[in-house]
Scaffold this motif. Structure first.
Motif, PDB file in Angstrom:
ATOM      1  N   UNK A   1       0.833  -1.206   0.000  1.00 18.91           N
ATOM      2  CA  UNK A   1       0.000   0.000   0.000  1.00 18.91           C
ATOM      3  C   UNK A   1       0.861   1.246   0.000  1.00 18.91           C
ATOM      4  N   UNK A   2       1.930   1.235   0.789  1.00 21.62           N
ATOM      5  CA  UNK A   2       2.839   2.389   0.823  1.00 21.62           C
ATOM      6  C   UNK A   2       3.491   2.588  -0.539  1.00 21.62           C
ATOM      7  N   UNK A   3       3.913   1.482  -1.163  1.00 21.81           N
ATOM      8  CA  UNK A   3       4.608   1.604  -2.447  1.00 21.81           C
ATOM      9  C   UNK A   3       3.668   2.069  -3.556  1.00 21.81           C
ATOM     10  N   UNK A   4       2.429   1.572  -3.571  1.00 21.84           N
ATOM     11  CA  UNK A   4       1.481   2.043  -4.581  1.00 21.84           C
ATOM     12  C   UNK A   4       1.181   3.528  -4.388  1.00 21.84           C
ATOM     13  N   UNK A   5       1.139   3.975  -3.145  1.00 18.93           N
ATOM     14  CA  UNK A   5       0.907   5.390  -2.873  1.00 18.93           C
ATOM     15  C   UNK A   5       2.094   6.236  -3.345  1.00 18.93           C
ATOM     16  N   UNK A   6       3.307   5.744  -3.110  1.00 13.80           N
ATOM     17  CA  UNK A   6       4.493   6.467  -3.577  1.00 13.80           C
ATOM     18  C   UNK A   6       4.514   6.559  -5.102  1.00 13.80           C
ATOM     19  N   UNK A   7       4.089   5.481  -5.760  1.00 11.48           N
ATOM     20  CA  UNK A   7       4.034   5.508  -7.221  1.00 11.48           C
ATOM     21  C   UNK A   7       2.982   6.497  -7.705  1.00 11.48           C
ATOM     22  N   UNK A   8       1.849   6.537  -7.010  1.00  8.92           N
ATOM     23  CA  UNK A   8       0.803   7.504  -7.355  1.00  8.92           C
ATOM     24  C   UNK A   8       1.319   8.931  -7.236  1.00  8.92           C
ATOM     25  N   UNK A   9       2.184   9.186  -6.251  1.00  7.46           N
ATOM     26  CA  UNK A   9       2.755  10.517  -6.043  1.00  7.46           C
ATOM     27  C   UNK A   9       4.027  10.749  -6.847  1.00  7.46           C
ATOM     28  N   UNK A  10       4.271   9.865  -7.838  1.00  6.20           N
ATOM     29  CA  UNK A  10       5.327  10.044  -8.833  1.00  6.20           C
ATOM     30  C   UNK A  10       6.732   9.999  -8.244  1.00  6.20           C
ATOM     31  N   UNK A  11       6.961   9.086  -7.296  1.00 10.36           N
ATOM     32  CA  UNK A  11       8.332   8.839  -6.875  1.00 10.36           C
ATOM     33  C   UNK A  11       9.133   8.418  -8.098  1.00 10.36           C
ATOM     34  N   UNK A  12      10.356   8.895  -8.198  1.00  8.77           N
ATOM     35  CA  UNK A  12      11.168   8.577  -9.373  1.00  8.77           C
ATOM     36  C   UNK A  12      11.359   7.070  -9.486  1.00  8.77           C
ATOM     37  N   UNK A  13      11.494   6.602 -10.719  1.00  5.72           N
ATOM     38  CA  UNK A  13      11.714   5.177 -10.918  1.00  5.72           C
ATOM     39  C   UNK A  13      13.016   4.725 -10.251  1.00  5.72           C
ATOM     40  N   UNK A  14      14.035   5.560 -10.282  1.00  4.73           N
ATOM     41  CA  UNK A  14      15.280   5.202  -9.611  1.00  4.73           C
ATOM     42  C   UNK A  14      15.079   5.129  -8.106  1.00  4.73           C
ATOM     43  N   UNK A  15      14.239   6.013  -7.568  1.00  4.79           N
ATOM     44  CA  UNK A  15      13.917   5.951  -6.146  1.00  4.79           C
ATOM     45  C   UNK A  15      13.190   4.668  -5.793  1.00  4.79           C
ATOM     46  N   UNK A  16      12.264   4.245  -6.645  1.00  3.16           N
ATOM     47  CA  UNK A  16      11.554   2.983  -6.420  1.00  3.16           C
ATOM     48  C   UNK A  16      12.533   1.812  -6.466  1.00  3.16           C
ATOM     49  N   UNK A  17      13.416   1.848  -7.452  1.00  5.26           N
ATOM     50  CA  UNK A  17      14.407   0.767  -7.566  1.00  5.26           C
ATOM     51  C   UNK A  17      15.293   0.704  -6.318  1.00  5.26           C
ATOM     52  N   UNK A  18      15.798   1.855  -5.890  1.00  6.39           N
ATOM     53  CA  UNK A  18      16.713   1.887  -4.741  1.00  6.39           C
ATOM     54  C   UNK A  18      16.019   1.418  -3.463  1.00  6.39           C
ATOM     55  N   UNK A  19      14.744   1.779  -3.293  1.00  4.22           N
ATOM     56  CA  UNK A  19      14.027   1.358  -2.093  1.00  4.22           C
ATOM     57  C   UNK A  19      13.877  -0.166  -2.067  1.00  4.22           C
ATOM     58  N   UNK A  20      13.670  -0.780  -3.240  1.00  5.55           N
ATOM     59  CA  UNK A  20      13.588  -2.234  -3.309  1.00  5.55           C
ATOM     60  C   UNK A  20      14.899  -2.890  -2.926  1.00  5.55           C
ATOM     61  N   UNK A  21      15.978  -2.432  -3.535  1.00  7.19           N
ATOM     62  CA  UNK A  21      17.296  -3.023  -3.285  1.00  7.19           C
ATOM     63  C   UNK A  21      17.651  -2.921  -1.798  1.00  7.19           C
ATOM     64  N   UNK A  22      17.432  -1.747  -1.211  1.00  7.50           N
ATOM     65  CA  UNK A  22      17.778  -1.539   0.189  1.00  7.50           C
ATOM     66  C   UNK A  22      16.918  -2.358   1.146  1.00  7.50           C
ATOM     67  N   UNK A  23      15.596  -2.370   0.910  1.00  6.66           N
ATOM     68  CA  UNK A  23      14.689  -3.104   1.797  1.00  6.66           C
ATOM     69  C   UNK A  23      14.939  -4.610   1.744  1.00  6.66           C
TER      70      UNK A  23
END
Length: 507
Positions: free
Chosen positions: A433-455
């Motif tokens: 739910x948090x990630x879908x919300x971040x995508x809705x608010x246009x988090x950069x694709x690189x930011x999405x990628x980095x959050x995955x790798x780190x988590x």
């Protein structure tokens, strides 16, 4: 010897109460326990773990499997992902709340009703997407997403309970492989539906009505199949043992059991970051890669390859987790180590792909200005991201398989594992739910990628103390029935208790 005197005895073999392929006992009488199949091709009786898990796999094949195929297109099959982001935020928000407590509801309702009710939510979700193609109905769409969160929480808690508590200790990896393969065949077939209907569409557009109608019909059929399951108290394993349950659960005993699961083993919370991370990557993969960069027919092909990769990975990882030549403690430690290495290798490789584009460079403005054209499978260079997406699919199955297997290694009680499955799906959905919300608010694709790798890397390290220190080679039945109203006679094969009293551990 009194039953209370048995509490200190340790059952050292799986056949003591979990069954094995070699030691089979005659099933009880009745139509539920007559072998199904013909000749040498028998798949157990109707109320056997294998047959029931197969039915659950087909329910998931038709409900969440088709949902995954639809989601895998990016944007729920629509060219603009905004509506799907809103629906999925509502979905995973309610899923997180209901999922966390879903084990309590499943223990009280029974797996049959929980699965059937869960399947209805998937059908309504797809109906709302179809309606949105022809009318502006945001209220209905958000309601459908929220309802699916409630339904999916129950469905997946019931599924997790069956997959982790029905098989014996040395067969849990194989049962995961069998379930995950059948389940993802549904997603593969579901991906072929839009691929066949959009085989000539080389632009990024919304799929047609026929695609949604096909999904709706299949999902409804899946909900109906669930009604033919039998509840856990009817299940008899090949060795004659039964699933450990509360005989007469009440809402109070199940709510108390939810708390006791954590209070008695507080170190379980170290697994929670792995639970949280386990669906975090779907948003990035489906919207940030597949939905953003490829045309309609290629998105369908990528979706098929992603889910097919999950079948391949599940068939490999399941039997490896059950290799009896190695102790379970050794297998658990090796599995977590290999998972960390795969995370670094696969997600590290993903950086090379992600750094080539941004959200803005592939957005609608860039397409309108002629600065970007969605890639097709005929585009030179497509093979590289195709294989990356394939390995992302394999990684998903390996991650889910190891997490399910680790939870299953912590116990055999249906009641306890239902609660663990609820924790897993609840936290998993909160993260989504948090990630879908971040995508809705246009988090950069690189930011999405980095959050995955780190988590993903961080959660594996946090879980290491549990895996290295708390996983045991076997768990005695006496420990499992503590806190329930079951007795040894209820869960062990016929005659096993008397044999135990006379001869000790080796039954």
């Amino acid at each position: 010897m009194a039953e209370s005197d048995l509490k200190s005895a340790h059952i050292g073999t799986e056949t003591a109460y979990q069954g094995s392929a070699e030691d089979e006992a005659p099933p009880p009488t009745g139509w539920m326990y007559k072998p199904v199949g013909f000749g040498k091709f028998k798949i157990g009786w109707y109320a056997s773990p294998k047959f029931q898990l197969g039915m659950v796999a087909f329910v998931c094949f038709l409900c969440p499997g088709m949902f995954n195929a639809l989601s895998g297109l990016g944007g729920g099959g629509k060219a603009d992902a905004s509506l799907a982001d809103d629906m999925n935020t509502a979905l995973y928000s309610t899923f997180a709340v209901v999922g966390f407590f879903a084990g309590t509801f499943v223990n009280r309702m029974g797996v049959r009703l929980a699965l059937s009710f869960g399947g209805i939510g998937y059908c309504i979700y797809s109906i709302s997407l179809l309606v949105s193609v022809h009318a502006y109905v945001p209220g209905f769409n958000i309601f459908a997403g929220a309802l699916l969160g409630v339904c999916a929480g129950l469905l997946w808690a019931a599924q997790g309970t069956i997959m982790m508590s029905y098989p014996g200790e040395q067969r849990k990896g194989r049962y995961f492989a069998w379930f995950w393969a059948i389940f993802n065949v549904g997603a593969c077939i579901g991906s072929l539906i839009p691929l066949g209907q959009n085989i000539n569409v080389k632009t990024n557009k919304t799929v047609g009505d026929g695609t949604y109608i096909a999904f709706i019909v299949l999902m409804f059929f899946g909900a109906c199949i669930a009604l033919f399951l039998c509840d856990a108290d009817k299940i008899v394993r090949p060795d004659g043992s039964r699933v450990i349950l509360m005989k007469n659960p009440s809402w109070w005993t199940e709510i108390r059991g939810l708390w006791e699961t954590i209070a008695s083993e507080p170190w379980i919370v170290l697994l929670f970051p792995m639970f949280w991370s386990s669906n975090w990557f779907y948003t990035y993969q489906q919207n940030g890669i597949n939905g953003a960069y490829f045309d309609t027919r290629t998105k369908s092909l990528n979706g098929f390859l992603y889910w097919f990769a999950q079948i391949v990975a599940a068939v490999i990882i399941g039997p490896l987790l059950d290799l009896e030549r190695f102790r379970r403690t050794t297998r658990a430690r090796a599995a977590l180590t290999i998972l960390f290495i795969l995370t670094v290798v696969i997600w590290g490789s993903g950086y090379a792909w992600q750094k080539r584009y941004t959200r803005e460079s592939v957005g609608t403005d860039a397409i309108a200005a002629g600065l970007f054209t969605a890639w097709d499978w005929e585009t030179p260079g497509y093979v590289g991201p195709m294989f990356l997406y394939f390995f992302y699919g394999m990684y998903d199955a390996i991650w889910q398989g190891i997490v399910y297997w680790l939870m299953g290694a912590l116990g055999n009680s249906g009641r306890k594992l239902a609660n663990l499955a609820g924790f897993y799906k609840g936290l998993q959905s909160a993260g989504a739910a948090v990630m879908w919300s971040l995508d809705k608010n246009k988090l950069s694709f690189m930011g999405e990628y980095a959050s995955n790798f780190g988590l993903l890397c961080g959660s594996i390290l946090i879980a290491a103390p549990v895996v290295f220190l708390k996983i045991r080679d076997t768990i005695s039945v006496e420990e499992e029935i503590e806190g329930t109203d079951e007795t040894l006679e209820d869960v062990l094969p016929p005659g096993a208790v008397e044999q135990k009293r006379l001869g000790g551990d080796n039954i």
